[in-house]
Design a protein around this motif. Structure first.
Motif, PDB file in Angstrom:
ATOM      1  N   GLN A 212       0.821  -1.224   0.000  1.00 29.02           N
ATOM      2  CA  GLN A 212       0.000   0.000   0.000  1.00 29.02           C
ATOM      3  C   GLN A 212       0.850   1.267   0.000  1.00 29.02           C
ATOM      4  O   GLN A 212       0.321   2.372   0.065  1.00 29.02           O
ATOM      5  N   TYR A 213       2.162   1.075  -0.030  1.00 34.01           N
ATOM      6  CA  TYR A 213       3.059   2.230   0.166  1.00 34.01           C
ATOM      7  C   TYR A 213       2.832   3.329  -0.861  1.00 34.01           C
ATOM      8  O   TYR A 213       2.805   4.503  -0.524  1.00 34.01           O
ATOM      9  N   GLU A 214       2.644   2.928  -2.111  1.00 31.72           N
ATOM     10  CA  GLU A 214       2.495   3.966  -3.136  1.00 31.72           C
ATOM     11  C   GLU A 214       1.276   4.857  -2.859  1.00 31.72           C
ATOM     12  O   GLU A 214       1.339   6.075  -2.993  1.00 31.72           O
TER      13      GLU A 214
ATOM     14  N   SER B  78       2.231   4.631   7.691  1.00 29.59           N
ATOM     15  CA  SER B  78       2.355   4.521   6.237  1.00 29.59           C
ATOM     16  C   SER B  78       3.778   4.323   5.716  1.00 29.59           C
ATOM     17  O   SER B  78       3.978   4.154   4.535  1.00 29.59           O
ATOM     18  N   SER B  79       4.773   4.390   6.607  1.00 28.06           N
ATOM     19  CA  SER B  79       6.155   4.213   6.117  1.00 28.06           C
ATOM     20  C   SER B  79       6.921   3.321   7.087  1.00 28.06           C
ATOM     21  O   SER B  79       6.395   2.922   8.124  1.00 28.06           O
ATOM     22  N   SER B  80       8.161   3.021   6.759  1.00 27.02           N
ATOM     23  CA  SER B  80       8.888   1.982   7.508  1.00 27.02           C
ATOM     24  C   SER B  80       9.442   2.434   8.854  1.00 27.02           C
ATOM     25  O   SER B  80       9.693   1.627   9.720  1.00 27.02           O
ATOM     26  N   ARG B  81       9.646   3.747   9.019  1.00 28.17           N
ATOM     27  CA  ARG B  81      10.334   4.288  10.220  1.00 28.17           C
ATOM     28  C   ARG B  81      11.706   3.641  10.441  1.00 28.17           C
ATOM     29  O   ARG B  81      12.148   3.398  11.561  1.00 28.17           O
ATOM     30  N   LEU B  82      12.364   3.383   9.340  1.00 26.89           N
ATOM     31  CA  LEU B  82      13.704   2.771   9.417  1.00 26.89           C
ATOM     32  C   LEU B  82      14.820   3.812   9.414  1.00 26.89           C
ATOM     33  O   LEU B  82      15.993   3.470   9.612  1.00 26.89           O
ATOM     34  N   SER B  83      14.477   5.082   9.181  1.00 29.65           N
ATOM     35  CA  SER B  83      15.548   6.070   8.971  1.00 29.65           C
ATOM     36  C   SER B  83      16.576   6.157  10.106  1.00 29.65           C
ATOM     37  O   SER B  83      17.781   6.254   9.821  1.00 29.65           O
ATOM     38  N   PRO B  84      16.187   6.089  11.399  1.00 33.07           N
ATOM     39  CA  PRO B  84      17.234   6.157  12.426  1.00 33.07           C
ATOM     40  C   PRO B  84      18.214   4.974  12.328  1.00 33.07           C
ATOM     41  O   PRO B  84      19.405   5.104  12.601  1.00 33.07           O
TER      42      PRO B  84
ATOM     43  N   VAL C 126       8.216   1.619  -5.428  1.00 39.40           N
ATOM     44  CA  VAL C 126       8.276   3.011  -4.966  1.00 39.40           C
ATOM     45  C   VAL C 126       9.100   3.097  -3.680  1.00 39.40           C
ATOM     46  O   VAL C 126       9.893   4.021  -3.489  1.00 39.40           O
ATOM     47  N   TRP C 127       8.942   2.112  -2.814  1.00 39.15           N
ATOM     48  CA  TRP C 127       9.695   2.136  -1.548  1.00 39.15           C
ATOM     49  C   TRP C 127      11.211   2.078  -1.824  1.00 39.15           C
ATOM     50  O   TRP C 127      11.985   2.838  -1.247  1.00 39.15           O
ATOM     51  N   ILE C 128      11.584   1.203  -2.760  1.00 36.21           N
ATOM     52  CA  ILE C 128      13.019   1.116  -3.088  1.00 36.21           C
ATOM     53  C   ILE C 128      13.505   2.445  -3.668  1.00 36.21           C
ATOM     54  O   ILE C 128      14.620   2.890  -3.407  1.00 36.21           O
ATOM     55  N   GLN C 129      12.628   3.103  -4.422  1.00 36.34           N
ATOM     56  CA  GLN C 129      13.047   4.410  -4.967  1.00 36.34           C
ATOM     57  C   GLN C 129      13.250   5.446  -3.863  1.00 36.34           C
ATOM     58  O   GLN C 129      14.039   6.374  -4.011  1.00 36.34           O
ATOM     59  N   GLU C 130      12.546   5.290  -2.753  1.00 36.02           N
ATOM     60  CA  GLU C 130      12.789   6.207  -1.619  1.00 36.02           C
ATOM     61  C   GLU C 130      14.188   5.976  -1.052  1.00 36.02           C
ATOM     62  O   GLU C 130      14.907   6.913  -0.731  1.00 36.02           O
ATOM     63  N   ILE C 131      14.560   4.706  -0.987  1.00 39.00           N
ATOM     64  CA  ILE C 131      15.942   4.409  -0.571  1.00 39.00           C
ATOM     65  C   ILE C 131      16.895   5.049  -1.587  1.00 39.00           C
ATOM     66  O   ILE C 131      17.987   5.497  -1.254  1.00 39.00           O
TER      67      ILE C 131
ATOM     68  N   GLY D 145      11.043  12.506  18.128  1.00 39.13           N
ATOM     69  CA  GLY D 145      12.444  12.371  17.701  1.00 39.13           C
ATOM     70  C   GLY D 145      12.497  12.085  16.205  1.00 39.13           C
ATOM     71  O   GLY D 145      13.550  11.747  15.658  1.00 39.13           O
ATOM     72  N   TYR D 146      11.368  12.244  15.553  1.00 39.25           N
ATOM     73  CA  TYR D 146      11.215  11.817  14.157  1.00 39.25           C
ATOM     74  C   TYR D 146      10.036  12.565  13.544  1.00 39.25           C
ATOM     75  O   TYR D 146       9.123  12.969  14.257  1.00 39.25           O
ATOM     76  N   MET D 147      10.050  12.754  12.245  1.00 39.11           N
ATOM     77  CA  MET D 147       8.869  13.239  11.540  1.00 39.11           C
ATOM     78  C   MET D 147       8.746  12.491  10.216  1.00 39.11           C
ATOM     79  O   MET D 147       9.764  12.158   9.606  1.00 39.11           O
ATOM     80  N   HIS D 148       7.504  12.267   9.830  1.00 43.08           N
ATOM     81  CA  HIS D 148       7.225  11.630   8.540  1.00 43.08           C
ATOM     82  C   HIS D 148       7.745  12.548   7.421  1.00 43.08           C
ATOM     83  O   HIS D 148       7.774  13.770   7.570  1.00 43.08           O
ATOM     84  N   ASN D 149       8.098  11.947   6.284  1.00 41.61           N
ATOM     85  CA  ASN D 149       8.654  12.743   5.183  1.00 41.61           C
ATOM     86  C   ASN D 149       7.726  13.880   4.764  1.00 41.61           C
ATOM     87  O   ASN D 149       8.159  15.007   4.541  1.00 41.61           O
ATOM     88  N   ARG D 150       6.411  13.594   4.689  1.00 43.69           N
ATOM     89  CA  ARG D 150       5.491  14.637   4.222  1.00 43.69           C
ATOM     90  C   ARG D 150       5.438  15.785   5.246  1.00 43.69           C
ATOM     91  O   ARG D 150       5.382  16.953   4.872  1.00 43.69           O
TER      92      ARG D 150
ATOM     93  N   LEU E  73      16.364  11.933  15.658  1.00 42.59           N
ATOM     94  CA  LEU E  73      17.178  10.754  15.915  1.00 42.59           C
ATOM     95  C   LEU E  73      17.880  10.280  14.639  1.00 42.59           C
ATOM     96  O   LEU E  73      18.885   9.594  14.698  1.00 42.59           O
ATOM     97  N   ASP E  74      17.296  10.635  13.486  1.00 41.92           N
ATOM     98  CA  ASP E  74      17.818  10.095  12.227  1.00 41.92           C
ATOM     99  C   ASP E  74      18.662  11.119  11.455  1.00 41.92           C
ATOM    100  O   ASP E  74      18.905  10.932  10.268  1.00 41.92           O
ATOM    101  N   GLY E  75      19.088  12.216  12.147  1.00 45.03           N
ATOM    102  CA  GLY E  75      19.836  13.275  11.464  1.00 45.03           C
ATOM    103  C   GLY E  75      20.934  12.719  10.547  1.00 45.03           C
ATOM    104  O   GLY E  75      21.859  12.060  10.997  1.00 45.03           O
ATOM    105  N   ASP E  76      20.782  12.996   9.273  1.00 45.02           N
ATOM    106  CA  ASP E  76      21.758  12.516   8.285  1.00 45.02           C
ATOM    107  C   ASP E  76      22.056  13.703   7.390  1.00 45.02           C
ATOM    108  O   ASP E  76      21.138  14.272   6.774  1.00 45.02           O
ATOM    109  N   LEU E  77      23.312  14.088   7.363  1.00 48.07           N
ATOM    110  CA  LEU E  77      23.668  15.334   6.686  1.00 48.07           C
ATOM    111  C   LEU E  77      23.207  15.379   5.232  1.00 48.07           C
ATOM    112  O   LEU E  77      22.616  16.361   4.794  1.00 48.07           O
TER     113      LEU E  77
ATOM    114  N   SER F 192      20.811  13.570   3.552  1.00 46.64           N
ATOM    115  CA  SER F 192      19.354  13.568   3.353  1.00 46.64           C
ATOM    116  C   SER F 192      18.723  14.845   3.892  1.00 46.64           C
ATOM    117  O   SER F 192      17.787  15.382   3.297  1.00 46.64           O
ATOM    118  N   ASN F 193      19.212  15.321   5.024  1.00 49.23           N
ATOM    119  CA  ASN F 193      18.641  16.537   5.609  1.00 49.23           C
ATOM    120  C   ASN F 193      18.935  17.734   4.709  1.00 49.23           C
ATOM    121  O   ASN F 193      18.050  18.513   4.365  1.00 49.23           O
ATOM    122  N   ASN F 194      20.177  17.832   4.272  1.00 43.84           N
ATOM    123  CA  ASN F 194      20.551  18.937   3.386  1.00 43.84           C
ATOM    124  C   ASN F 194      19.789  18.843   2.065  1.00 43.84           C
ATOM    125  O   ASN F 194      19.233  19.829   1.580  1.00 43.84           O
TER     126      ASN F 194
END
Ligand code: FAD
Length: 522
Positions: A250-252, A262-268, A303-308, A396-401, A430-434, A436-438
């Motif tokens: 259902q991800y798309e 609606s998402s994996s919450r794997l970013s941290p 679509v999920w792999i494309q987010e990666i 400590g997290y926010m959804h992409n949208r 918690l998932d601060g990544d230079l 992706s954040n930038n």
């Protein structure tokens, strides 16, 4: 291939960084383990708390605390393999290469293994380390491990970094499909032979202790974070498995929804490397076969792999254009955009506090600022009830949208410099990544690759309808509006104790378009 050794030394060292904190499927660790076995000497793992780097990169206390929690788990897993973990703290980042080199000399180490960190300061540090190691007769093996496709490998016909996402993604997808790594099983290091310790100085290092906190980075809501975000690879694999068939299917359709799981919450976990992107993609490809890529936009797994893929994309951009991680826009032209001055900082503060008078923006920003506890529950409608499941609304997290809505509002509606928002997110999550954040900030601010400033301005009300159709997410984080039904209008806000809109969206939109059009002239 390893060089034929001149000297074996007393041990092989793998220097683990805060972005590759795992044992399974870790290229530098695998290389180090193989080398130690061939030499018949022990493997040691070193972890360094580089306080100067944490400060320079605005690392959040939550991120640093997550690193410590991951490290405690790793220490036990390494101990089971008789591999000692040695930790130490360095205050001044410039002294790091010398400290590592001195340690290698002190322990008579001739082979050092690392995974590349692509941030410009870290690249400079590693170049210095290579120079010092070579001069000291230490062989330093460097691996590309963070991305699915190594930075620098996806190029345009004229040999430059391909920086438009769609053609880049096409090449990226075919590179993965033809890469053997995605069809083989993950590798783990081999245990040290305990007898090799008997005659060496490394046995006692098993007992190296890990600090509870790093001074200056104490996490205020460490207990809540540990409850919401358990550390370690097992926790990451569990989250990854949670995607299952249904959710990823259902991800798309559902990936913009803030009121759903609606998402994996794997970013941290990806940001600390507790799990690697290869493992995630391999699992999805195995389960969903080759259709994953062929189906492209038409398939949830695709679509999920494309987010990666976006994560790889922004890391590639950062590696090819180091200026982006030095506070410069990708498009130099947009260095001259006229941002509002906000002399007393009140506009930025209203955004940070979630008091802009735009409910969806404020809900996102209040999620960002929530410490330790969720807001108190409101009435007991079934829709409200499910919002209290910790898995759905995390801190400590926010959804992409939500990040996109908040970032677009700061930079386009309030015309505040994206760098201030970039820093605030980095210090909060918690998932601060230079990379992706930038990349996310520059995309929203239209200073990044493919900027489209005339079109890329979200209407917060339309976003609210798409991402939170029943208003549950808003009601959860903005208690003043709990009594308001979905159609509640700004006119009613004031009597509910909620601020009036800080700016008129139509006026702000026109202003943003004008400022981008007249860049450097206004
Ligand atoms: P899923 O939707 O399940 O996606 C799976 C994984 O793909 C994510 O875990 C992440 O690693 C990657 N991913 C997904 N979307 C993006 C994206 N747009 N850009 C890069 N990678 C992506 N992500 C971070 O990991 N760290 C950050 O510091 C960060 N800052 C951001 C700032 C802004 C302004 C924006 C717009 C986006 C930012 N992102 C960041 C990207 C994205 O918001 C998060 O990766 C995503 O919300 C994580 O949730 P998830 O794991 O459930 O994602």
């Amino acid at each position: 291939m390893l060089d034929k050794p001149q000297e074996n030394g007393d041990a092989v060292v793998y220097w683990m960084r805060m972005q590759d904190m795992r044992i399974l499927d870790n290229r530098a660790l695998e290389g180090a383990s193989k080398c130690a076995r061939e030499r018949g000497i022990p493997l040691l793992v070193v972890f360094l708390f580089s306080v100067g780097d944490y400060r320079a990169h605005d690392r959040s206390p939550r991120r640093v605390d997550f690193v410590l929690r991951n490290l405690n788990i790793l220490k036990d897993s390494l101990a089971e393999l008789h591999i000692p973990l040695h930790t130490f703290t360095v205050e001044k980042r410039k002294t790091v290469p010398n400290r590592i080199k001195d340690l290698m000399n002190e322990w008579d180490v001739k082979d050092l293994f690392i995974n590349v960190e692509y941030e410009v300061d870290e690249l400079r540090r590693d170049l210095k380390l290579l120079e010092l190691s070579t001069a000291a007769g230490i062989r330093c093996s460097v691996y590309h491990d963070r991305c699915l496709v190594q930075p620098g490998q996806i190029k345009t016909k004229d040999g430059k970094m391909s920086s438009i996402y769609t053609p880049w993604m096409k090449q990226w997808s075919s590179a993965i499909q033809s890469h053997p790594d995605y069809f083989k099983e993950a590798c783990a290091p081999v245990a040290n032979d305990p007898s090799v310790h008997k005659h060496s100085m490394f046995g006692p290092l098993f007992h190296d202790s890990i600090p509870d906190a790093i001074p200056g980075f104490e996490c205020e809501d460490a207990d809540k974070m540990a409850e919401l975000w358990p550390a370690g690879t097992d926790a990451a694999l569990k989250k990854s498995a949670n995607l299952g068939d249904t959710r990823i299917g259902q991800y798309e359709d559902q990936r913009v929804r803030l009121d759903m799981d609606s998402s994996s919450r794997l970013s941290p976990y990806l940001a600390t490397g507790a799990i690697c992107a290869r493992q995630c993609v391999r699992a999805v490809m195995k389960k969903h076969s080759n259709d994953t890529f062929n189906a492209s936009r038409g398939s949830g797994p695709g679509v999920w792999i494309q987010e990666i893929g976006w994560r790889d994309f922004y890391t590639h951009i950062m590696a090819a254009y180091p200026r982006v991680s030095m506070g410069r826009p990708y498009h130099e032209k947009y260095a001259d955009v006229f941002w509002e001055e906000d002399v007393d900082g009140k506009i930025l503060e209203a955004w940070k506090e979630g008091k802009t008078g735009y409910p969806i923006v404020d809900a996102a920003m209040r999620q960002c600022k929530t410490q330790g506890m969720f807001p108190a529950p409101w009435d007991s409608s079934p829709a409200s009830f499910f919002m209290f499941i910790d898995d759905l609304i995390l801190i400590g997290y926010m959804h992409n949208r939500a990040r996109m809505i908040a970032a677009m509002f700061l930079t386009k509606d309030l015309m505040i410099d994206w760098r201030l928002g970039e820093r605030h997110f980095m210090r909060s999550f918690l998932d601060g990544d230079l990379g992706s954040n930038n990349g996310g900030w520059q995309w929203c601010a239209s200073t990044g690759t493919d900027p489209q400033p005339w079109f890329r301005i979200f209407n917060p009300y339309l976003q609210s309808e798409k991402a939170d159709p029943q208003g549950d997410y808003i009601r959860h984080f903005v208690p003043e509006l709990r009594k308001l039904d979905n159609k509640g209008m700004p006119a009613e806000f004031e009597k509910l104790g909620y601020p009036k809109p800080i700016v008129d969206h139509k006026f702000a939109r026109d202003r943003a378009i004008r400022r981008f059009k007249n860049v450097g002239e206004e």
